[in-house]
Design an enzyme around this catalytic site. Structure first.
Site, PDB file in Angstrom:
ATOM      1  N   ARG A  37       0.905  -1.028   0.034  1.00  0.00           N
ATOM      2  CA  ARG A  37       0.072   0.005  -0.040  1.00  0.00           C
ATOM      3  C   ARG A  37       0.922   1.374   0.070  1.00  0.00           C
ATOM      4  O   ARG A  37       1.924   1.217   0.365  1.00  0.00           O
ATOM      5  CB  ARG A  37      -0.852   0.013   1.324  1.00  0.00           C
ATOM      6  CG  ARG A  37      -0.246   0.054   2.349  1.00  0.00           C
ATOM      7  CD  ARG A  37       0.039   1.562   3.189  1.00  0.00           C
ATOM      8  NE  ARG A  37       0.938   1.548   4.427  1.00  0.00           N
ATOM      9  CZ  ARG A  37       2.113   1.829   4.267  1.00  0.00           C
ATOM     10  NH1 ARG A  37       2.793   2.047   2.972  1.00  0.00           N
ATOM     11  NH2 ARG A  37       2.899   1.920   5.239  1.00  0.00           N
ATOM     12  N   ASP A  46      -2.776   7.801  12.666  1.00  0.00           N
ATOM     13  CA  ASP A  46      -3.658   6.235  13.038  1.00  0.00           C
ATOM     14  C   ASP A  46      -3.433   6.173  14.691  1.00  0.00           C
ATOM     15  O   ASP A  46      -4.417   5.645  15.263  1.00  0.00           O
ATOM     16  CB  ASP A  46      -2.862   5.039  12.232  1.00  0.00           C
ATOM     17  CG  ASP A  46      -1.323   5.011  12.464  1.00  0.00           C
ATOM     18  OD1 ASP A  46      -0.555   5.791  12.899  1.00  0.00           O
ATOM     19  OD2 ASP A  46      -0.885   3.983  11.936  1.00  0.00           O
ATOM     20  N   GLY A 136      11.108  -3.597   3.400  1.00  0.00           N
ATOM     21  CA  GLY A 136      11.447  -2.634   4.233  1.00  0.00           C
ATOM     22  C   GLY A 136      11.401  -1.309   3.415  1.00  0.00           C
ATOM     23  O   GLY A 136      12.027  -0.304   3.804  1.00  0.00           O
ATOM     24  N   GLY A 138       8.823   0.703   3.062  1.00  0.00           N
ATOM     25  CA  GLY A 138       7.751   1.592   3.415  1.00  0.00           C
ATOM     26  C   GLY A 138       6.681   1.332   2.598  1.00  0.00           C
ATOM     27  O   GLY A 138       5.404   2.325   2.669  1.00  0.00           O
ATOM     28  N   ASP A 186      -1.947  -0.522   7.392  1.00  0.00           N
ATOM     29  CA  ASP A 186      -1.497  -1.326   6.755  1.00  0.00           C
ATOM     30  C   ASP A 186      -2.337  -2.666   6.279  1.00  0.00           C
ATOM     31  O   ASP A 186      -2.618  -3.078   5.275  1.00  0.00           O
ATOM     32  CB  ASP A 186      -0.151  -1.545   6.958  1.00  0.00           C
ATOM     33  CG  ASP A 186       0.751  -0.309   7.013  1.00  0.00           C
ATOM     34  OD1 ASP A 186       0.410   0.565   6.884  1.00  0.00           O
ATOM     35  OD2 ASP A 186       2.061  -0.857   7.563  1.00  0.00           O
TER      36      ASP A 186
HETATM   37  P1  ADP Z   1       7.915  -2.830   5.201  1.00  0.00           P
HETATM   38  O1  ADP Z   1       6.413  -3.183   5.656  1.00  0.00           O
HETATM   39  O2  ADP Z   1       7.898  -1.018   4.769  1.00  0.00           O
HETATM   40  O3  ADP Z   1       8.360  -3.390   3.598  1.00  0.00           O
HETATM   41  P2  ADP Z   1       8.969  -3.786   7.499  1.00  0.00           P
HETATM   42  O4  ADP Z   1      10.235  -3.629   8.088  1.00  0.00           O
HETATM   43  O5  ADP Z   1       7.814  -3.566   8.070  1.00  0.00           O
HETATM   44  O6  ADP Z   1       8.971  -2.932   6.102  1.00  0.00           O
HETATM   45  O7  ADP Z   1       8.712  -5.230   6.890  1.00  0.00           O
HETATM   46  C1  ADP Z   1       9.659  -5.835   6.087  1.00  0.00           C
HETATM   47  C2  ADP Z   1       9.958  -7.444   6.561  1.00  0.00           C
HETATM   48  O8  ADP Z   1       8.994  -8.381   6.413  1.00  0.00           O
HETATM   49  C3  ADP Z   1      11.315  -7.977   6.096  1.00  0.00           C
HETATM   50  O9  ADP Z   1      12.320  -7.574   6.591  1.00  0.00           O
HETATM   51  C4  ADP Z   1      10.924  -9.403   6.004  1.00  0.00           C
HETATM   52  O10 ADP Z   1      11.182  -9.915   7.535  1.00  0.00           O
HETATM   53  C5  ADP Z   1       9.336  -9.465   6.019  1.00  0.00           C
HETATM   54  N1  ADP Z   1       8.834 -10.018   4.892  1.00  0.00           N
HETATM   55  C6  ADP Z   1       8.263  -9.010   3.891  1.00  0.00           C
HETATM   56  N2  ADP Z   1       7.766  -9.669   2.690  1.00  0.00           N
HETATM   57  C7  ADP Z   1       8.433 -10.926   2.792  1.00  0.00           C
HETATM   58  C8  ADP Z   1       8.611 -12.017   1.869  1.00  0.00           C
HETATM   59  N3  ADP Z   1       8.143 -11.979   0.631  1.00  0.00           N
HETATM   60  N4  ADP Z   1       9.443 -13.129   2.388  1.00  0.00           N
HETATM   61  C9  ADP Z   1       9.972 -13.235   3.518  1.00  0.00           C
HETATM   62  N5  ADP Z   1      10.010 -12.023   4.258  1.00  0.00           N
HETATM   63  C10 ADP Z   1       9.181 -10.890   3.980  1.00  0.00           C
HETATM   64 MG    MG Z   2       5.907  -2.861   7.454  1.00  0.00          MG
END
Ligand code: ADP
Ligand code: MG
Length: 393
Positions: A37, A46, A136, A138, A186
């Site tokens: 999103r 929020d 990661g 955003g 989210d």
């Molecule tokens: P954002 O939600 O902004 O992308 P976050 O730090 O909240 O960043 O989430 C990222 C984390 O979510 C990654 O470091 C990983 O641990 C997990 N993640 C997201 N997508 C995947 C995926 N396709 N496979 C494995 N882990 C994932």
């Molecule tokens: Mg996140």
């Protein structure tokens, strides 16, 4: 430029099926997806019970898999950025042996949803995860993973189908397994997004309203600054605490209940910093409500102006922007045909979101590339549907 859409979700599904065949043999029986999103306006509102206005992206996370009979859950991710090992196995949790967060970290998002799932008993299963949301960055790869997981579990063992409960289970997974005290935005948008619409979410009542955003002359551009400033980690909790402090001094349950008049009347009781934090939140909640109305009535100039005011307030009063995000916003606003631009997400890096006339798109990209001191990544996305089940041939 990257334009990742339906077609790419299709190729993501194909890729996931290929990995599944190699890892588990045979074809998966179930395929689901859930989107990332972008938040158009309503930042740091929020957790103050305010409004947010996100839209679901064409980018998302897909999961393909099948049940298995031995009570084992086996998960593989294809994400290059995820830490090793890229596969995990564990027994279906039963009473008295709950799942616990651990390593690898990425598996916690999946485990948390399994643990908090409201129906049962779940069978064991094999599953492959593939995503084209940058991890990661955003754009909420985390919620798209949680919501995809939940949607997958619903195919194995149906629950009552309540979308709000679904989003809350996913949020709880992020709180208790990924240890990230996120708001509800989210997960809500990843569950409830609708093609051609943004979603106004009232974080106090949890009521949602779809707002049309399908004008063919408009595009939403997401620009990834490709920077994330590692701060002390205390910024988010500090901002939350300052908001609580302001609400308390104003005698309100949350800043949602406070008006600018209330704030000005108590100004002398607040430190300058807490005053400015509260001024952002109260102003931003009002801007988000107005922005939803402007979008509804297709007043894009007004919507864009509110986006710019939001950015300036995040930069000056809430102090969560950074040089790189400011550069991207300034560059975007220099091009005619751009209605508005702002940082989106928590801040200190990540992405900006820009609303523009589609005819200005090429010029904006060229100009941002010229002006930005680093290398940006661009995504165009139309507002898309929330989580979906896909029929496999
Ligand atoms: P954002 O939600 O902004 O992308 P976050 O730090 O909240 O960043 O989430 C990222 C984390 O979510 C990654 O470091 C990983 O641990 C997990 N993640 C997201 N997508 C995947 C995926 N396709 N496979 C494995 N882990 C994932
Ligand atoms: Mg996140």
């Amino acid at each position: 430029m990257e334009g990742r859409g339906e077609a790419e979700l299709g190729s993501l599904l194909e890729a996931a099926r290929g990995v599944y065949r190699k890892a588990f043999g045979g074809d998966p029986e179930i395929a689901v997806s859930a989107p990332g999103r972008v938040n158009l306006i309503g930042e740091h509102t929020d957790y103050n019970q305010g409004f947010v206005l996100p839209m679901a992206l064409q980018m998302g996370t897909v999961m393909v898999g099948s049940p298995r009979q031995d009570g084992i859950i086996s998960i593989v991710t294809t994400a290059e950025e995820a830490e090793e090992p890229k596969s995990v196995q564990f027994p279906v949790p039963v009473e008295g042996s709950a799942l616990k967060p651990g390593k690898p970290h990425w598996a916690n998002y999946v485990k948390g949803v399994i643990q908090h799932y409201r129906a049962g008993p779940l069978p064991g299963f094999n599953v492959v995860i593939a995503s084209n949301v940058p991890l990661g960055g955003g754009l909420s790869s985390s919620a798209s993973l949680e919501v995809a997981t939940h949607t997958f579990l619903q195919q194995l063992c149906p629950d009552d189908g309540d979308p709000v409960a679904k989003a809350l289970v996913c949020q709880k997974a992020e709180h208790t397994f990924a240890m990230m005290p996120c708001g509800i935005m989210d997960q809500f948008i990843s569950v409830m997004g609708k093609e051609g619409h943004a979603l106004l979410i009232d974080c106090r009542s949890l009521k949602t309203r779809l707002v049309p955003l399908s004008d063919p002359n408009l595009v939403v551009l997401i620009t990834n600054s490709n920077i994330r400033h590692t701060l002390t980690g205390s910024e988010y909790p500090t901002r939350r605490r300052q908001c609580e402090e302001a609400a308390k001094i104003l005698g309100k349950a949350s800043l949602r209940e406070a008006s600018m008049t209330d704030l000005e009347a108590s100004r002398s009781l607040l430190s300058m910093e807490v005053y400015r934090r509260a001024r952002h939140v109260i102003g931003e909640i009002d801007r988000t409500a107005k922005a939803a109305e402007a979008l509804q009535s297709k007043e894009y100039e007004k919507f864009g102006q509110l986006m710019v005011e939001s950015h300036n307030s995040l930069r000056d009063d809430y102090e969560v922007s950074c040089l790189e995000l400011d550069e991207l916003v300034t560059a975007a606003l220099e091009i005619p045909g751009v209605y508005g631009s702002r940082m989106t997400g928590g801040g200190f890096g990540g992405c900006t979101v820009t609303l523009l006339e589609s005819t200005a798109a090429e010029k904006v990209l060229t100009h941002i590339k010229e002006k930005y001191s680093r290398k940006a990544t661009f995504y165009f996305s139309k507002p898309s549907d929330g989580a979906k089940v896909h029929l496999l041939p």
